[in-house]
Design an enzyme around this catalytic site. Sequence first.
Site, short mmCIF file in Angstrom:
data_model
loop_
_atom_site.label_atom_id
_atom_site.label_comp_id
_atom_site.label_asym_id
_atom_site.label_seq_id
_atom_site.Cartn_x
_atom_site.Cartn_y
_atom_site.Cartn_z
N LYS A 155 -13.88 23.13 26.05
CA LYS A 155 -12.87 22.11 26.35
C LYS A 155 -11.47 22.71 26.23
O LYS A 155 -11.27 23.64 25.46
CB LYS A 155 -12.97 20.96 25.34
CG LYS A 155 -14.14 20.03 25.53
CD LYS A 155 -14.07 18.88 24.54
CE LYS A 155 -15.25 17.96 24.68
NZ LYS A 155 -15.30 17.25 25.98
N ARG B 242 -26.00 13.88 26.34
CA ARG B 242 -27.19 13.41 27.04
C ARG B 242 -28.42 14.25 26.71
O ARG B 242 -29.54 13.76 26.76
CB ARG B 242 -26.91 13.36 28.55
CG ARG B 242 -26.56 14.69 29.15
CD ARG B 242 -25.92 14.56 30.53
NE ARG B 242 -24.53 14.12 30.47
CZ ARG B 242 -23.76 13.92 31.54
NH1 ARG B 242 -24.24 14.08 32.76
NH2 ARG B 242 -22.51 13.52 31.39
N1 BES Z 1 -17.86 13.89 23.98
C1 BES Z 1 -17.55 14.01 25.35
C2 BES Z 1 -17.06 12.71 25.97
C3 BES Z 1 -15.76 12.16 25.45
C4 BES Z 1 -14.59 12.41 26.13
C5 BES Z 1 -15.73 11.33 24.34
C6 BES Z 1 -13.40 11.87 25.67
C7 BES Z 1 -14.54 10.81 23.89
C8 BES Z 1 -13.36 11.07 24.56
C9 BES Z 1 -18.76 14.48 26.13
O1 BES Z 1 -19.64 15.29 25.46
C10 BES Z 1 -18.26 15.26 27.29
O2 BES Z 1 -17.70 16.29 27.07
N2 BES Z 1 -18.48 14.75 28.50
C11 BES Z 1 -18.05 15.42 29.68
C12 BES Z 1 -19.18 15.36 30.68
C13 BES Z 1 -18.94 16.19 31.89
C14 BES Z 1 -19.00 17.66 31.55
C15 BES Z 1 -19.96 15.84 32.93
C16 BES Z 1 -16.84 14.69 30.22
O3 BES Z 1 -16.80 13.47 30.19
O4 BES Z 1 -15.89 15.36 30.63
MN MN Z 2 -19.09 17.33 25.56
#
Ligand code: BES
Ligand code: MN
Length: 496
Positions: A272, A346
Amino acid sequence: MSTPKLALTDTKAAKLTADVLVIGTIAGADGPEIAPGGEEVAASFDGDLAKVLATLGASGKAEEVVKLPAGSGLRADVLLAVGLGKVTGDSPTGEQVRRAAGAAARALSGVAHAATTLGALDLGAAVQGTVLGAYSFRKYKSEPGDDPVNQVDLVVPDAKDDAAKHALKGGTAIGESVTIARDLINTPPNDLYPGSFADRASELARSAGLEVEVLDEAALRKGGYGGILGVGAGSSRPPRLVRLRHKGPKAAKKVALVGKGVTFDTGGISLKPAASMDEMTSDMSGAAAVIATMVLVSKLNYPLDVTATVPMVENMPSGTAYRPGDVLSMYGGKTVEVLNTDAEGRLILADAIVRAGEDEPDYLIETSTLTGAQVVALGKRTPAVMGDEDFRDRVAKLSQATGEGAWPMPLPEELRGDLDSKLADLANVAGHRWGGMLTAGLFLKEFVRDGLPWAHIDVAGPAYNTNSPHGYTAKGGTGVPVRTIAAVLADIAENG
Ligand code: BES
Ligand code: MN
Ligand code: ZN
């Protein structure tokens, strides 16, 4: 953290001795009006209270707080008028009362003894709002700061009735269980990692009288939990799977709960960006909510058989981390091609959902901070609920009644093909970002036992308040969706 001591009293508010006496105000057409429950206080006040409040600039709008000397007609030192906002029906809604009680409790920080008339409007809501509004998490501060309000007397005419006692007990239990979730979420990731999280969950569960089972890394390997092990592989802190069970009296229905417990989500090799990465300390909010709800279910002895399945991992990049391109063999045998290691929730949930399904529950409720797309779609305060249409709508409706306000979202069939993999049964992400919350839901659906009514509650936004406190919501962990899940369980216990 500690919660204020609450007591019911039928002493007239005007005769109550307290440091601060709280009354509600309503935003009327011509300025603030005194809300029901505060009439006697207004009558005993030397002067026209509504007019004095208007002169002080009050309008009665939601969460407005005005403090004034109580004067000689009252036995309290200070009067605190808190706004409920505009009232459309006969009386304010439960959520209006909850928010006002929360705003009042925040303004009472440092006060030893308060009394409130808000309980006359909706006792359960006033209790919840007071407990939650008084919440603060100061464990990591060197200076103690103001203590939350220590004691709050709730003025209600029928203080000795069972209904009132029941509302106090229920409201307090819910407030305390939301507090448990908030404390877990607010604990930083260097102190809350899979091993320590499992220990804390076990401790909380054992003292609540729940059955506890913890699978460590070796047990996960033996069981074939490829999703949990895959995501957990990059961290020096190995994953866990915690299972908690409540077997209630005359339990007619069996319910499975699942919650995402990523104690920190760096994204893994699909790292990230640095900005706001710290917020990923909250990526175990689903797990926290499920654990806290189990404590509540046990405390209130719900007539249900409820089992929580809670996967706990830390998603880290390292030489041992899983990579984009890996194929994981999930619990139950399905294979998943990992295209993005940041879509880790997931993967651990898939294992947990399959395991939960083996118990043949009547319903499955899963919750997670699953997608940034959830926040894009519904903002920071509104959870999304997907799944089986009937059950989804039931969950959304009950959630709205609690004030958590989950909103139903579809699982459009045409998006499912976007999760096809060149190599495995399924890919963990689609090749595009459109409807990202929905594809995540569709991914989970692949792992739900056929015919099992299920709901997936994405709380990526609402689980963690990065803005200022509001109503009964503090900064940091909010405890959403504890109250939704609790309401759904109560409804299942009552109506099947
Ligand atoms: N934990 C994150 C989602 C999230 C984002 C929670 C912002 C709280 C605030 C999750 O694991 C994630 O990183 N999701 C990705 C999925 C993508 C790679 C398909 C996302 O939402 O960017
Ligand atoms: Mn994630
Ligand atoms: Zn995550």
